[in-house]
Design an enzyme around this catalytic site. Structure first.
Site: not given
Ligand code: EPZ
Length: 445
Positions: A23, A95, A119, A124, A308
């Site tokens: 990540n 994604r 996913c 997401r 995670d």
């Molecule tokens: C990152 O995903 C990681 N992926 C994920 O790791 C990790 O689980 C996640 O951060 C949380 O730590 C990468 O870095 C590639 P978020 P990301 O935006 O950025 C909501 C793994 O297993 N949200 O921090 O997609 C979202 O739905 C993967 O390695 C919105 O609503 O996660 C979630 O509830 C899985 N609108 C929360 O925020 C948005 O525009 C946090 O999501 C963006 C996010």
């Protein structure tokens, strides 16, 4: 689709080297889009399916991935990028492909990326990313499953995320790096992977500061020079191997880690009874305890307990001495591993975003199916602890997305694991108790 066959009940012993962070690698690799006319070098990149996917995506944009002298070194030249469209067939497999939006918008003032879709773990959405691009002066159109962003120029802005978003923060950092003026991100995510991206960009000529825990200030620059960076260790792979030692009552040493990024995981595993000795800032020893104590888990953004690691900790708690509650507060559907763990005789009840785990004396091997990256890790860990029969985890392509050579690393710690290709017959793995029967038979003979 490959499977992993695990003969459990063996305490893991020995040392394991942790790979670079998936990540952190993904945003740093796509940020090379902003560094043209140079061979960008990124070291300590793990050999994962997701890394292969992001390389394919960059090549589809016109970038060149050059041969390098080390398997973990990626050399990218983006001088000939001639396309700003990221196709559905690539984005749907990962994604994190949406991370190309920021750098393409910064450098070429346009990008068209397929909406990632949901996913296994949740919807997401990327609304935070798109709203931030609008504040920076971009036009954002969403149509026919694609998002198109474009701008005559990008101007610094004040951006406040409703809740911290890891890739949202990364996308905005990259979009603002070449913008006119200063951008301030409030309620920015604090994950270490973001600070690794900031370090990589600053060493390449950017001007980005984390001025407070959740505030990042980006002063736009005209040009960047060269991306040359060593990716930080993967804290989730490290945490996963720590649980592997705890759940098998093993004794392992993790090397090439960043201990300071593991505080929440170290604290929870210590609470559960594991003995953890910090050897240095990059190495620790973890010994599993005879009795695994039940501990409640509540996931939250860094520096709290990471979502995670939720599935992996649940596997450990299935063998704990009592009852615990696991609250998944980040994603809306991150309990897909529960039904599969129950096939191994775990006792778990799910109510909304809470899982109540009642420890059982032992798990018994079975055929289970991986549904997402961290769920697959959870099933492997449970299989390692199942002392009664073999466990076969199918669809381990999920595992290959985020764990480098996992079966080799586990075997190096004494685990009896083998990878079975889809068209191969499953190996005849003699469970330990069968060997004892043979020995007894031999004595009788
Ligand atoms: C990152 O995903 C990681 N992926 C994920 O790791 C990790 O689980 C996640 O951060 C949380 O730590 C990468 O870095 C590639 P978020 P990301 O935006 O950025 C909501 C793994 O297993 N949200 O921090 O997609 C979202 O739905 C993967 O390695 C919105 O609503 O996660 C979630 O509830 C899985 N609108 C929360 O925020 C948005 O525009 C946090 O999501 C963006 C996010």
């Amino acid at each position: 689709m490959d499977s992993m066959v695990i003969e459990g009940g063996i305490p893991l012993k020995g040392g394991v080297s942790i790979s670079g962070s998936k990540n952190a690698s993904l945003p740093i690799i796509v940020s090379s889009i902003m560094f043209d006319n140079v061979d960008n070098e990124i070291d300590n990149v793990p050999d994962l399916e997701d890394i292969k996917t992001i390389k394919k995506l960059l090549i589809s944009l016109g970038a060149e991935i050059k041969e390098s002298d080390r398997a973990d070194k990626v050399i990218i030249n983006t001088s000939h990028i001639n396309n700003c469209d990221a196709p559905y067939d690539l984005v749907k497999t990962m994604r994190a492909s949406i991370l190309v939006l920021g750098p393409l918008l910064a450098k070429y003032k346009r990008a068209r990326v397929s909406l990632p879709g949901g996913c296994a773990i949740g919807a997401r959405p990327i609304d935070f990313h798109l709203n931030a691009f609008r504040l920076l002066g971009a036009d954002v159109e969403v149509d026919h499953g694609y998002v198109e962003v474009s701008a005559d120029k990008l101007k610094g802005a004040m951006i406040t995320f409703p809740i911290p978003s890891v890739t949202g923060t990364e996308n905005v950092i990259m979009a603002a790096t070449l913008a006119e003026g200063t951008t301030v991100i409030k309620n920015a995510a604090m994950e270490p992977e973001i600070d690794d991206l900031i370090l990589a960009l600053n060493n390449g000529g950017a001007d980005i500061r984390r001025t407070e825990l959740a505030v990042i200030v980006i002063k736009g620059v005209k040009k960047l020079n060269k991306l040359k960076h060593g990716v930080l260790p993967d804290r989730i792979e490290a945490g996963t191997f720590m649980v592997a030692s705890a759940i098998t009552k093993g004794d392992i040493i993790l090397n090439d880690i960043e201990v300071r990024h593991l505080k929440a995981i170290i604290s929870k595993l210590s609470e559960a009874g594991a003995k953890i000795i910090i050897n240095s800032s990059s190495s620790l020893r973890i010994k599993g305890s005879k009795v695994i104590k039940s501990v409640d888990i509540s996931t939250a953004p860094y520096p709290n307990f990471p979502t995670d690691m939720q599935a992996q900790m649940m596997a450990l708690m299935t063998l704990s001495s009592g009852l615990c509650v696991i609250a998944e507060n980040v994603f809306e559907n991150r309990f897909m591993h529960v039904a599969e763990l129950m096939r191994l005789k775990a006792d778990i009840k799910v109510r909304n975003n809470f899982a109540i785990v009642k420890g059982v004396k032992k798990l018994s091997g079975a055929e289970v199916m991986a549904t997402d990256l961290r769920a697959s890790a959870s099933l492997v860990l449970a299989g390692l602890a199942s002392s009664d029969g073999c466990t076969t985890v199918s669809r381990i392509y999920h595992l290959d997305r985020g764990y480098e050579k996992m079966e080799k690393k586990l075997a190096g710690l004494g685990a009896m694991v083998s990878r079975v290709k889809e068209d191969e017959p499953a190996p005849i793995v003699e469970p330990i108790f069968n060997n004892k029967i043979h020995e007894r038979d031999a004595q009788v003979e």
